[in-house]
Enzyme design. Structure first.
Site, mmCIF file in Angstrom:
data_model
loop_
_atom_site.group_PDB
_atom_site.id
_atom_site.type_symbol
_atom_site.label_atom_id
_atom_site.label_comp_id
_atom_site.label_asym_id
_atom_site.label_seq_id
_atom_site.Cartn_x
_atom_site.Cartn_y
_atom_site.Cartn_z
ATOM 1 N N ASP A 71 11.552 40.489 48.890
ATOM 2 C CA ASP A 71 12.291 41.698 48.519
ATOM 3 C C ASP A 71 13.657 41.302 47.958
ATOM 4 O OD1 ASP A 71 13.513 44.149 48.305
ATOM 5 O OD2 ASP A 71 13.258 44.707 50.414
ATOM 6 N N SER A 125 13.883 51.714 52.845
ATOM 7 C CA SER A 125 14.544 51.598 51.550
ATOM 8 C C SER A 125 15.739 52.548 51.446
ATOM 9 C CB SER A 125 13.516 51.821 50.432
ATOM 10 O OG SER A 125 14.042 51.450 49.177
#
Length: 322
Positions: free
Chosen positions: A265, A166
Site C-alpha cells: 500500500d 482508508s
C-alpha cells in the site's frame, strides 16, 4: 444527451471519479448498492437502514443471537472510498461488514456520510460526528425518543468502538480527536478505535515515497479535489496529522488503538508513522500495529475470502470483542 465518452472532462481522477464540464459526476470505482436483508444467507446477520438526520443515514447489522437477552459490543464504522466513492450501502462494504459483524459478534452501524464533490469536506466529518452523537445518545437510559430498538435492546455501550478503512480510517482519527475534546452524550466513552490502511498524506515525502512531484500523486490530487478549501492544502492537519500545528495525538479520545497497514500500500509508511507517533505522544492508551506482508490497499475489503484477509478480519473482530 451526449455520452460520457464524448463529453468534455473537467477533472479526471481515474480510477476513482471523473467530473465533466456539464457538471456530471461519474463514479468509476463504486460498487452497486444492495438492499439490507432480514437474514444474510452466508452469515445469518440481519441488516436494516435508518435515518439518523435528514441528511445522514446508516445501515445497522445485528448478528444472529444465541441468547435473546445477549448484549453485544457496538461498533460505529466509516467506509472508505477517497471521500468521493463507495457507500455504506454498497456491495463491497455490505459484504465486509456482514462478515465482521458475525466474526466479532458485534452490533455494527455503518455510516452513510455525504460524498464530494457534491458535498466537499468537511461535510463528511460533520455527518460522521452527527452519527456518533446519535449513537451515543442510546446509552442515556432516561429517554427512548428517537432511539433504535436494536441498539437499546442489544447494545453494550461499555464496549463502544469506532473503526474505518482508508478515508474512513482518516475519519476515525479526526473523530477520536474531537471526542477527546468534546464529551459525547451521556459522557459515553469510546473504548477503542481501529484504522485499517488509513489515508494520510503531506507535502514532505517520508520513507520510500516519491521525492519529487509529490503534489502530482493521486493521494494529493484526491485530497485537494474533495477538500478544495482546506486551510494548508495537503498539509491540513486532517490529512497530515504530523504537521507542527496539528492537534496533539495525546488527545485521542479512546483507550485502545489498532492500526493496520499493508506492505504494498503506498499509504503504508504514513500508517506506521501514525502508530509510532501516537506511542510517542504521551497518549495514555494502548497501541497495536499490524503489518500484512505482500498485500495492497484494503485487500481484505476487496476480497475478504483470502487467508490473509480472513486472518486480518479475525484480528479486527478480536479487538472489538475483547
Amino acid at each position: 444527451m451526449a455520452s460520457n465518452t464524448t463529453k468534455e472532462v473537467l477533472t479526471d481522477l481515474s480510477p476513482f471519479i471523473k467530473v465533466y464540464k456539464d457538471g456530471t459526476v461519474e463514479r468509476l470505482k463504486s460498487t452497486p448498492h444492495v438492499p439490507p436483508l432480514p437474514e444474510d444467507a452466508t452469515t445469518a446477520v440481519s441488516s436494516k437502514d435508518i435515518n439518523i438526520s435528514p441528511v445522514v443515514q446508516a445501515r445497522l447489522y445485528l448478528p444472529k443471537l444465541t441468547d435473546p437477552k445477549q448484549k453485544l459490543p457496538v461498533l460505529v464504522y466509516y467506509h472508505g472510498g477517497a471521500f468521493c466513492v463507495e457507500s455504506a450501502f454498497s456491495l463491497l462494504h455490505h459484504r465486509f461488514i456482514n462478515i465482521l459483524a458475525t466474526e466479532a459478534k458485534a452490533l455494527v452501524i455503518s455510516v452513510e456520510y455525504r460524498l464530494a464533490p457534491e458535498h466537499p469536506l468537511p461535510i463528511a466529518y460533520e455527518d460522521s460526528w452527527i452519527a456518533l452523537q446519535w449513537m451515543a445518545s442510546h446509552a442515556i437510559k432516561e429517554t427512548s425518543v428517537g432511539k433504535d430498538p436494536w441498539l437499546t435492546e442489544y447494545g453494550d455501550f461499555d464496549k463502544f468502538y469506532i473503526g474505518g478503512d482508508s478515508s474512513g480510517a482518516n475519519i476515525v482519527h479526526n473523530i477520536l480527536l474531537r471526542a477527546g475534546a468534546v464529551p459525547l452524550p451521556g459522557n459515553l466513552k469510546i473504548v477503542g478505535g481501529f484504522l485499517h490502511h488509513p489515508y494520510f498524506w503531506g507535502s514532505k515525502p517520508i520513507g520510500s515515497e516519491p521525492k519529487e512531484d509529490i503534489e502530482q500523486s493521486k493521494a494529493c490530487k484526491i485530497w485537494l479535489f474533495v477538500y478544495p478549501s482546506a486551510p494548508g492544502g495537503i498539509d491540513n492537519p486532517m490529512i497530515n496529522p504530523f504537521v507542527d500545528d496539528a492537534p496533539s495525538l495525546s488527545g485521542l479520545g479512546c483507550k485502545r488503538l489498532l492500526v493496520c497497514v499493508a506492505e504494498k500500500d503506498p499509504l503504508m509508511e504514513r500508517g506506521i508513522l501514525y502508530g509510532e507517533s501516537v506511542k510517542q505522544s504521551g497518549w495514555y492508551g494502548q497501541v497495536e500495529m499490524v503489518v500484512v506482508e505482500g498485500e495492497g490497499h484494503c485487500f481484505h475489503v476487496f476480497d475478504p475470502d483470502t487467508e490473509k484477509a480472513k486472518n486480518l478480519i479475525k484480528q479486527l473482530a478480536s479487538f472489538i470483542s475483547q
